[in-house]
Design an enzyme around this catalytic site. Sequence first.
Site, PDB file in Angstrom:
ATOM      1  N   PRO A 157      18.042  21.285  38.898  1.00 11.07           N
ATOM      2  CA  PRO A 157      17.224  21.591  40.053  1.00 11.07           C
ATOM      3  C   PRO A 157      17.180  23.066  40.402  1.00 11.07           C
ATOM      4  CG  PRO A 157      19.377  20.777  40.714  1.00 11.07           C
ATOM      5  CD  PRO A 157      19.440  21.177  39.295  1.00 11.07           C
ATOM      6  N   GLU A 158      15.991  23.589  40.451  1.00 11.67           N
ATOM      7  CA  GLU A 158      15.770  24.891  41.070  1.00 11.67           C
ATOM      8  C   GLU A 158      15.003  24.599  42.359  1.00 11.67           C
ATOM      9  OE1 GLU A 158      14.430  27.901  38.278  1.00 11.67           O
ATOM     10  OE2 GLU A 158      15.206  26.756  36.604  1.00 11.67           O
TER      11      GLU A 158
END
Length: 273
Positions: free
Chosen positions: A2-3
Amino acid sequence: MPELPEVEVLRSSLEPVVVGERIERVRTWNRSLREPVSRGLGRRVAGRRIERLRRRAKYLLIDLDGGVTVVVHLGMSGRFTLVPSRAPRQLHEHLALFLESGRRLRLRDPRRFGLVFARATDRLDADRHFRHLGVEPLGADFDGACLARAARGRTAPIKSFLLDGRVVVGVGNIYASEALFRAGIHPRRSVGRVSRSRWDRLAESVRAVLASAIEQGGTTLNDFTDGAGEPGYFQVSLSVYGREGEGCPRCGATVRRIVQSQRSTFYCPGCQR
DNA sequence: CCTTGAACCTGCGGGC
DNA sequence: TGCCCGCAGGTTCAAG
């Protein structure tokens, strides 16, 4: 996994289905995440109602009534999904928030780089996890001027600079490569040698790449899903990340992979200077 | 202060 | 088939 875009997609997918729900209890199977999950977490949040979901950097913030916020960070491999009542426990499901409806918010994280803790909502900014965070790239005060200001007196390669959360938050390894490609800047270029107009262009590129990824539901390389378990589709739009040896979509030159601070960087030697 | 490298942990795919 | 290696979306800490 996840960014910023993936956490934002997670936030917006969960919000309509969990706001108003009461957390009945917290169950942990393995407390040893990046930091140990506090034994007092259940006592702190049980009985409280979910008022809203927010995001700061790559942290998902679950605001509860009574001024308490549950902070969730997914690390590299975390997934946080809403599952039906009596869904069997999955491998690497370390923690779950059991809701009044019987459903639960499940944290599954094989590598255990994730993080869960509770804080007083009005003291979040002072928490050590948040205190030194830089500007939100999709917010009003992110622009070329703020990047240029942060770069003063520094010499680091611009790729590492983009990954530094004290400068700008939420840009991780995928979107750093993508934003530099869009801006036409070589990832090894020192931040001391970037013109003002290129800072402007980079800020615009970061915004555009992140916004586009959010629209596509995030990037699913292996295991990202939103709160309902749905994958994202931005991976098909990636220009350089993971495309070593393929042709650049803009000039046709061969995309290269290099290593910077032990992370892969992808770039086009034809377009990026 | 800045920069770099190592550390945390598990799983997967490629090469032999 | 099985083993070993390198690789993976993040953050933090120590050392130079």
